[in-house]
Design a protein around this motif. Sequence first.
Motif, PDB file in Angstrom:
ATOM      1  N   PHE A 102      30.602  88.382  30.116  1.00  0.00           N
ATOM      2  CA  PHE A 102      29.296  88.687  30.697  1.00  0.00           C
ATOM      3  C   PHE A 102      28.161  88.517  29.702  1.00  0.00           C
ATOM      4  CE2 PHE A 102      32.099  90.476  33.865  1.00  0.00           C
ATOM      5  CZ  PHE A 102      31.582  89.813  34.961  1.00  0.00           C
ATOM      6  N   ILE A 103      28.468  88.651  28.400  1.00  0.00           N
ATOM      7  CA  ILE A 103      27.455  88.315  27.406  1.00  0.00           C
ATOM      8  C   ILE A 103      27.126  86.825  27.540  1.00  0.00           C
ATOM      9  CG2 ILE A 103      26.992  88.101  24.921  1.00  0.00           C
ATOM     10  CD1 ILE A 103      28.890  90.553  24.543  1.00  0.00           C
ATOM     11  N   LEU A 104      28.190  86.005  27.670  1.00  0.00           N
ATOM     12  CA  LEU A 104      27.979  84.558  27.784  1.00  0.00           C
ATOM     13  C   LEU A 104      27.302  84.190  29.105  1.00  0.00           C
ATOM     14  CD1 LEU A 104      31.271  83.149  26.219  1.00  0.00           C
ATOM     15  CD2 LEU A 104      29.007  83.373  25.183  1.00  0.00           C
ATOM     16  N   PHE A 105      27.708  84.837  30.213  1.00  0.00           N
ATOM     17  CA  PHE A 105      27.059  84.571  31.498  1.00  0.00           C
ATOM     18  C   PHE A 105      25.566  84.882  31.422  1.00  0.00           C
ATOM     19  CE2 PHE A 105      30.798  84.917  34.732  1.00  0.00           C
ATOM     20  CZ  PHE A 105      31.078  83.585  34.508  1.00  0.00           C
ATOM     21  N   GLY A 106      25.241  86.023  30.795  1.00  0.00           N
ATOM     22  CA  GLY A 106      23.837  86.423  30.669  1.00  0.00           C
ATOM     23  C   GLY A 106      23.047  85.395  29.891  1.00  0.00           C
ATOM     24  N   LEU A 107      23.626  84.954  28.756  1.00  0.00           N
ATOM     25  CA  LEU A 107      22.930  83.965  27.931  1.00  0.00           C
ATOM     26  C   LEU A 107      22.877  82.610  28.643  1.00  0.00           C
ATOM     27  CD1 LEU A 107      24.334  84.887  24.421  1.00  0.00           C
ATOM     28  CD2 LEU A 107      22.137  85.524  25.421  1.00  0.00           C
ATOM     29  N   LEU A 108      23.962  82.292  29.370  1.00  0.00           N
ATOM     30  CA  LEU A 108      24.030  81.016  30.088  1.00  0.00           C
ATOM     31  C   LEU A 108      22.862  80.891  31.074  1.00  0.00           C
ATOM     32  CD1 LEU A 108      25.681  78.437  30.897  1.00  0.00           C
ATOM     33  CD2 LEU A 108      26.779  79.842  32.641  1.00  0.00           C
ATOM     34  N   ILE A 109      22.615  81.942  31.818  1.00  0.00           N
ATOM     35  CA  ILE A 109      21.561  81.847  32.827  1.00  0.00           C
ATOM     36  C   ILE A 109      20.200  81.698  32.164  1.00  0.00           C
ATOM     37  CG2 ILE A 109      20.999  84.291  33.282  1.00  0.00           C
ATOM     38  CD1 ILE A 109      21.258  83.443  36.297  1.00  0.00           C
ATOM     39  N   PHE A 115      13.472  93.480  34.160  1.00  0.00           N
ATOM     40  CA  PHE A 115      14.676  94.295  34.326  1.00  0.00           C
ATOM     41  C   PHE A 115      15.361  94.585  32.985  1.00  0.00           C
ATOM     42  CE2 PHE A 115      14.058  92.873  38.643  1.00  0.00           C
ATOM     43  CZ  PHE A 115      14.471  93.961  39.393  1.00  0.00           C
ATOM     44  N   THR A 116      15.019  93.827  31.937  1.00  0.00           N
ATOM     45  CA  THR A 116      15.616  94.095  30.627  1.00  0.00           C
ATOM     46  C   THR A 116      15.204  95.471  30.111  1.00  0.00           C
ATOM     47  OG1 THR A 116      15.229  91.745  30.269  1.00  0.00           O
ATOM     48  CG2 THR A 116      16.122  92.949  28.437  1.00  0.00           C
ATOM     49  N   TYR A 117      14.170  96.075  30.715  1.00  0.00           N
ATOM     50  CA  TYR A 117      13.750  97.404  30.264  1.00  0.00           C
ATOM     51  C   TYR A 117      14.877  98.417  30.320  1.00  0.00           C
ATOM     52  CZ  TYR A 117       9.224  97.686  28.417  1.00  0.00           C
ATOM     53  OH  TYR A 117       8.201  97.600  27.526  1.00  0.00           O
ATOM     54  N   ALA A 118      15.773  98.258  31.308  1.00  0.00           N
ATOM     55  CA  ALA A 118      16.924  99.164  31.393  1.00  0.00           C
ATOM     56  C   ALA A 118      17.670  99.164  30.069  1.00  0.00           C
ATOM     57  CB  ALA A 118      17.847  98.725  32.518  1.00  0.00           C
ATOM     58  N   GLU A 119      17.816  97.962  29.495  1.00  0.00           N
ATOM     59  CA  GLU A 119      18.605  97.871  28.260  1.00  0.00           C
ATOM     60  C   GLU A 119      17.814  98.337  27.043  1.00  0.00           C
ATOM     61  OE1 GLU A 119      21.409  97.493  29.805  1.00  0.00           O
ATOM     62  OE2 GLU A 119      20.296  96.529  31.403  1.00  0.00           O
ATOM     63  N   PHE A 120      16.487  98.233  27.078  1.00  0.00           N
ATOM     64  CA  PHE A 120      15.694  98.795  25.975  1.00  0.00           C
ATOM     65  C   PHE A 120      15.899 100.308  25.932  1.00  0.00           C
ATOM     66  CE2 PHE A 120      12.398  95.199  26.749  1.00  0.00           C
ATOM     67  CZ  PHE A 120      13.250  94.297  26.144  1.00  0.00           C
ATOM     68  N   GLY A 176      19.626  88.506  33.500  1.00  0.00           N
ATOM     69  CA  GLY A 176      20.656  87.852  32.691  1.00  0.00           C
ATOM     70  C   GLY A 176      20.656  88.364  31.265  1.00  0.00           C
ATOM     71  N   LEU A 177      19.475  88.420  30.667  1.00  0.00           N
ATOM     72  CA  LEU A 177      19.369  88.926  29.299  1.00  0.00           C
ATOM     73  C   LEU A 177      19.833  90.376  29.246  1.00  0.00           C
ATOM     74  CD1 LEU A 177      18.398  88.329  26.428  1.00  0.00           C
ATOM     75  CD2 LEU A 177      16.192  89.276  27.079  1.00  0.00           C
ATOM     76  N   GLY A 178      19.497  91.129  30.297  1.00  0.00           N
ATOM     77  CA  GLY A 178      19.910  92.533  30.368  1.00  0.00           C
ATOM     78  C   GLY A 178      21.426  92.671  30.318  1.00  0.00           C
ATOM     79  N   TYR A 179      22.134  91.827  31.112  1.00  0.00           N
ATOM     80  CA  TYR A 179      23.602  91.886  31.088  1.00  0.00           C
ATOM     81  C   TYR A 179      24.125  91.551  29.697  1.00  0.00           C
ATOM     82  CZ  TYR A 179      24.536  92.830  35.967  1.00  0.00           C
ATOM     83  OH  TYR A 179      24.626  93.449  37.180  1.00  0.00           O
ATOM     84  N   ALA A 180      23.536  90.524  29.068  1.00  0.00           N
ATOM     85  CA  ALA A 180      24.004  90.142  27.726  1.00  0.00           C
ATOM     86  C   ALA A 180      23.857  91.332  26.774  1.00  0.00           C
ATOM     87  CB  ALA A 180      23.238  88.930  27.220  1.00  0.00           C
ATOM     88  N   ILE A 181      22.722  92.033  26.836  1.00  0.00           N
ATOM     89  CA  ILE A 181      22.512  93.170  25.932  1.00  0.00           C
ATOM     90  C   ILE A 181      23.448  94.325  26.290  1.00  0.00           C
ATOM     91  CG2 ILE A 181      20.860  94.912  25.148  1.00  0.00           C
ATOM     92  CD1 ILE A 181      18.644  92.868  25.563  1.00  0.00           C
ATOM     93  N   ARG A 182      23.583  94.601  27.608  1.00  0.00           N
ATOM     94  CA  ARG A 182      24.407  95.745  28.020  1.00  0.00           C
ATOM     95  C   ARG A 182      25.861  95.567  27.595  1.00  0.00           C
ATOM     96  NH1 ARG A 182      24.631  96.786  34.190  1.00  0.00           N
ATOM     97  NH2 ARG A 182      22.407  96.482  33.925  1.00  0.00           N
TER      98      ARG A 182
END
Lengths: 309, 289
Positions: A270-277, B37-42, B103-109
């Motif tokens: 999911f880190i990769l999916f997030g960065l991918l998008i 939505f990345t604010y959740a992860e901040f 997407g960035l939020g998921y990567a951080i989470r």
Amino acid sequence: MDPLIYVLDVLVFAGIYALLALSLNLEFGFTGLANFGKVAFFMAGAYTYAVLANLGVPYWLTLLAGAVVAGILGAVISLPALRLREDYLAIVTISFGEILRLIVKAEDQLAGGVHGIVVPSACKFLGDSPREVGLANVLLVYALLAVVFLGLQLLANTPYGRVLRGIREDEVAVAAVGKNTVFYKMQVLALGSGIAGLAGGLFAQYLRYIEPYMFMPLVTFLVWIMLMLGGAGNNVGVLAGALVVELLNRGTRIAKDYLTLPVDPNNLQFILFGLLIVIILIYRPQGLIREGPMKTVARERATKWLSSQ
Amino acid sequence: MENVGQVILNALITSSIYLLAGTGLTLTFGLSRFPNFTYAEFITLGAYAGFIFLVQPEGSFLLALLTAAVIAGLVSVLSYSLVFRPLVERRASLVLLMVASIGLGYAIRYTIAEIWSWSSLSYQTVWAAYEVGGIRVTSLWVWIILTAVVAGVALHFFLTRTKTGKAIRAIANNPELASVTGINRERVILLAWFIGAALAGLAGVFRAADTRLFPMLGWDILLPVFAATVLGGIGSFYGLILASLILGFAENFGVIFLSGVGLSTEYRMAIAFLILIIVLLVRPKGIAG
């Protein structure tokens, strides 16, 4: 594990995701409606199926009922949401998904709450062995996927589809030529949610057990990745996107069994999916396959005329 | 019968956390014009950064707060420079910016989960508890409410009295006009992204100290915080103050109502959603609009 069953399993999931991705493509790709609550309608279809099938309703009727319930929910949620700006629509739809999951969790007499609910399978028509059930599922999912795909392809190239793209590009202009854009958008959300509900019913009967944790916002996000990867506005691209994401999904699960990675493959995925998008959006926002031109009679004639010159 | 004073105190705590978490959201929503939505992860990141100092009971809470603010602020600035500014430069639509922020939020989470695992943790700090006129008060709650008040007052003076603060309001109001008057737009936007996320990081530490610490912490409060920013009127700091109070009180008194009529108190989050829907139907521009 039986390799044939594994392949059938991958195909079933790819097909169910493809239905979800096609429905989002109708809403966002064609009409520009940012539905961030896709999982809510998927969940509505799955739980409708689960509850009705446990009451002994025949499976084709339960699948249809799941689609209808989800479609009605889509129409209802569109009432407050459609007059809003797209950022508000996103917040409302994403909240709706969270609330629906909350309701299913809290009202445990309805469908088992957090403990989930066992669902009877629909696919006994080929026989009872795992292979026969798997094959029956593939047939059922792909028959419905083919119907939905062809239907949406036709829709996209009709005058109706042109109105939808018109709404996406310039809603005011479409309204100015006398189209009731809010009504169009409501129909699109109802139809899109109905397709998602159908996918939910198929999902429930295939897994034979569902619980609220299967319907996290992550599902919506995966569908958005499929759409962005494949190319918004292009049904073929979206099918490819669904297949690629499902294969990546399986790839990491296989990697988990055969590789010893220093990180948890599920987290890494999911880190990769997030960065991918993020990377797709920055470097290739049109996706793998670009949205094609409309197939209209006038265009066909023009092409013929040009090639005859 | 519930102690009304206690419920009011709880409501103030909820409101304070929403205010701290929502300030950055409303400021950058106004400046960059998309819901981030990345604010959740901040928020979550702040909570975990604070945890570094609060593994031991004697860890410094002030140090935890400062670290949380700085780390959340820096990640926010980085996310703007590496993801959102390039997207804005490529004229990405509002929806695509939102998708990128998710997407960035998921990567951080999932990175947070990889470092600290998915299981919930708790701060080891022990809070002094007092009994004031029948109401239980802990020193943590005093921290939370005081921080929100101080941040609110400081931000008021910052936005109205300083050149940079005025520039933030000017850009939110009319970006072209602001650029013409010679405001360095990029610098001001970066600063707003830093301050906003730093406050969200504080909210994360407070939330984790008041409940528990887990990777979904920020996501779980993001929707009520969005409800507060919409209710307050996007971009309006004063609207947000009022909206946070309304939501804090509605939630805490609503929970009593819910258990009174025999509904699950899990519906707490639905209260914020219900208010959001009503606001959008009746007054989509919010209180300040």
